[in-house]
Design an enzyme around this catalytic site. Structure first.
Site, PDB file in Angstrom:
ATOM      1  N   GLY A 155      18.702  97.799  -2.190  1.00  0.00           N
ATOM      2  CA  GLY A 155      18.825  96.646  -3.080  1.00  0.00           C
ATOM      3  C   GLY A 155      18.118  96.953  -4.393  1.00  0.00           C
ATOM      4  O   GLY A 155      17.959  98.120  -4.765  1.00  0.00           O
ATOM      5  N   ARG A 156      17.688  95.892  -5.066  1.00  0.00           N
ATOM      6  CA  ARG A 156      17.056  96.082  -6.385  1.00  0.00           C
ATOM      7  C   ARG A 156      15.894  97.071  -6.335  1.00  0.00           C
ATOM      8  O   ARG A 156      15.801  97.994  -7.145  1.00  0.00           O
ATOM      9  CB  ARG A 156      16.495  94.745  -6.885  1.00  0.00           C
ATOM     10  N   ILE A 157      14.970  96.858  -5.377  1.00  0.00           N
ATOM     11  CA  ILE A 157      13.763  97.696  -5.354  1.00  0.00           C
ATOM     12  C   ILE A 157      14.097  99.119  -4.911  1.00  0.00           C
ATOM     13  O   ILE A 157      13.624 100.094  -5.511  1.00  0.00           O
ATOM     14  CB  ILE A 157      12.668  97.054  -4.469  1.00  0.00           C
ATOM     15  N   THR A 236       6.485  99.509   1.712  1.00  0.00           N
ATOM     16  CA  THR A 236       6.065  98.424   0.813  1.00  0.00           C
ATOM     17  C   THR A 236       6.950  97.200   1.063  1.00  0.00           C
ATOM     18  O   THR A 236       7.017  96.304   0.221  1.00  0.00           O
ATOM     19  CB  THR A 236       6.178  98.844  -0.676  1.00  0.00           C
ATOM     20  N   ARG A 238       7.875  95.109   4.655  1.00  0.00           N
ATOM     21  CA  ARG A 238       7.149  94.199   5.532  1.00  0.00           C
ATOM     22  C   ARG A 238       6.680  94.973   6.756  1.00  0.00           C
ATOM     23  O   ARG A 238       7.391  95.862   7.243  1.00  0.00           O
ATOM     24  CB  ARG A 238       8.041  93.036   5.993  1.00  0.00           C
ATOM     25  N   GLU A 267      -0.986  90.853   8.987  1.00  0.00           N
ATOM     26  CA  GLU A 267      -1.890  90.802   7.822  1.00  0.00           C
ATOM     27  C   GLU A 267      -2.796  89.572   7.892  1.00  0.00           C
ATOM     28  O   GLU A 267      -2.334  88.520   8.328  1.00  0.00           O
ATOM     29  CB  GLU A 267      -1.050  90.759   6.536  1.00  0.00           C
ATOM     30  N   HIS A 285      -1.335  94.754   0.541  1.00  0.00           N
ATOM     31  CA  HIS A 285      -0.114  94.055   0.117  1.00  0.00           C
ATOM     32  C   HIS A 285      -0.160  93.712  -1.391  1.00  0.00           C
ATOM     33  O   HIS A 285      -0.158  92.542  -1.773  1.00  0.00           O
ATOM     34  CB  HIS A 285       0.094  92.780   0.958  1.00  0.00           C
TER      35      HIS A 285
HETATM   36  C1  DGY Z   1       7.439  89.841  -1.876  1.00  0.00           C
HETATM   37  O1  DGY Z   1       7.802  89.379  -2.958  1.00  0.00           O
HETATM   38  O2  DGY Z   1       8.034  89.604  -0.839  1.00  0.00           O
HETATM   39  C2  DGY Z   1       6.228  90.718  -1.880  1.00  0.00           C
HETATM   40  O3  DGY Z   1       5.867  91.139  -0.628  1.00  0.00           O
HETATM   41  C3  DGY Z   1       5.077  90.046  -2.605  1.00  0.00           C
HETATM   42  O4  DGY Z   1       5.367  90.174  -3.925  1.00  0.00           O
END
Ligand code: DGY
Length: 323
Positions: A155-157, A236, A238, A267, A285
């Site tokens: 996706g975007r990230i 990065t 979940r 967490e 996080h």
């Molecule tokens: C999200 O946006 O889901 C990140 O984990 C926190 O910015």
């Protein structure tokens, strides 16, 4: 009469006036997390809530909020919210994609470089006064340039991470349920492959999928065994996407070379075994933790909350079928 909105925790100050222009705001200006009982009490008469990923918005809590029309989450991930229960109650759930894409991709690369080049370990070494001289084999790590990066979730990230990888001369593989438009793939020089092939071929595996029932423990014993012994896992996304116990065992047994983790299963608890491992970089996080980004996320959530409560279309509805 103005609608009532609960803001569950401390937010950037500009958020509140955005809400106050159209709503009566009940602001819990503290970093403390409201437990379910207190959340239910505060939501009893609320029409909207601006919440964070630490807030448990489960079905029972939604049932205790009969007037609730919108849940605006200051994050992209909404795994703390029972979206199905919200949808059944015709409550709109909104999130904040887009504004945090580049910051999260930056942090992903920072983790990747940190674990590959042993940066935290090297810094600990220096601060401990252990540095005596330059040595040919002192704190040597793994190559990043020219290596293969496997991106799980495009996706975007995921795509923003691929853009950075190109600058490092990396070969980029990715897996995703659907193929992006052909020009995205060619533009990024990335190749779509099945997960098992990605795991076998990659020197770095970076996770960018949301936490859902489908992605729960997507990376478990079998997947970790499929990775190269010299490979690193970067998460990065979940914590729930990775079977943390299996990861700890894989790291302890040397099945993979290391991991860079910004997220954890429970967490803020971080397993003692992870804390004890030198080949793991651990962060609390902070993927989107850039001042400008976090204030944009707050403003976006507030605006979408107001939009729903004033009969406008929000920018980012997670369950648009409710609109
Ligand atoms: C999200 O946006 O889901 C990140 O984990 C926190 O910015």
């Amino acid at each position: 009469m103005k609608p009532r909105v609960l803001v569950t925790r401390h937010v950037y100050p500009a958020t509140i006036p955005i809400l106050q222009e159209h709503c009566v705001v009940d602001y819990q200006d503290s970093h403390e997390v409201l437990d379910e009982a207190r959340l239910q009490k505060r939501l009893q008469h609320a029409h909207g809530v601006v919440c964070q990923l630490t807030d448990p918005l489960h079905a029972a809590t939604l049932a205790a909020a009969p007037q609730l029309r919108v849940i605006s989450q200051i994050a992209v991930g909404v795994d703390n919210i029972d979206v199905a229960a919200a949808t059944a109650r015709r409550i709109v759930v909104t999130n904040t994609p887009g504004v945090l894409t580049e910051a999260t991709a930056d942090l992903t690369f920072a983790l990747l470089l940190a674990v590959a080049r042993r940066l935290p370990e090297a810094e600990r070494f220096l601060r401990a006064g252990l540095w005596r001289r330059w040595e040919v084999d002192l704190l040597c790590g793994a190559d990043v340039h020219g290596r293969t990066l496997g991106i799980v979730g495009f996706g975007r990230i995921g795509q923003a991470v691929a853009r950075r990888a190109r600058g490092f001369g990396m070969r980029v593989l990715y897996c995703n349920r659907s193929a992006p438009p052909a020009d995205v793939e060619t533009g990024l020089g990335a190749l779509r492959v099945p997960l098992d092939l990605l795991l076998r071929e990659s020197d770095f595996v970076s996770l960018h999928v949301p936490s859902t029932a489908d992605t729960h423990h997507l990376i478990g014993v079998e997947q970790l065994c499929a990775m190269k012994r010299s490979a690193f896992l970067i998460n990065t996304a979940r914590g729930a996407v990775v079977d943390e116990r299996a990861l700890i065992a894989a790291l302890e047994e040397g099945l993979i070379a290391g991991a860079g983790l910004d997220v954890f299963a429970a967490e803020p608890q971080v397993p003692a075994e992870l804390l004890a491992l030198p080949n793991v970089v651990l962060l609390p996080h902070v993927g989107s933790a850039v001042t400008s980004v976090r204030s944009l996320m707050c403003a976006l959530a507030a605006r979408d909350c107001v939009a729903v409560l004033t009969g406008e279309r929000p920018h980012h509805a997670v369950n648009p079928e409710v609109l």
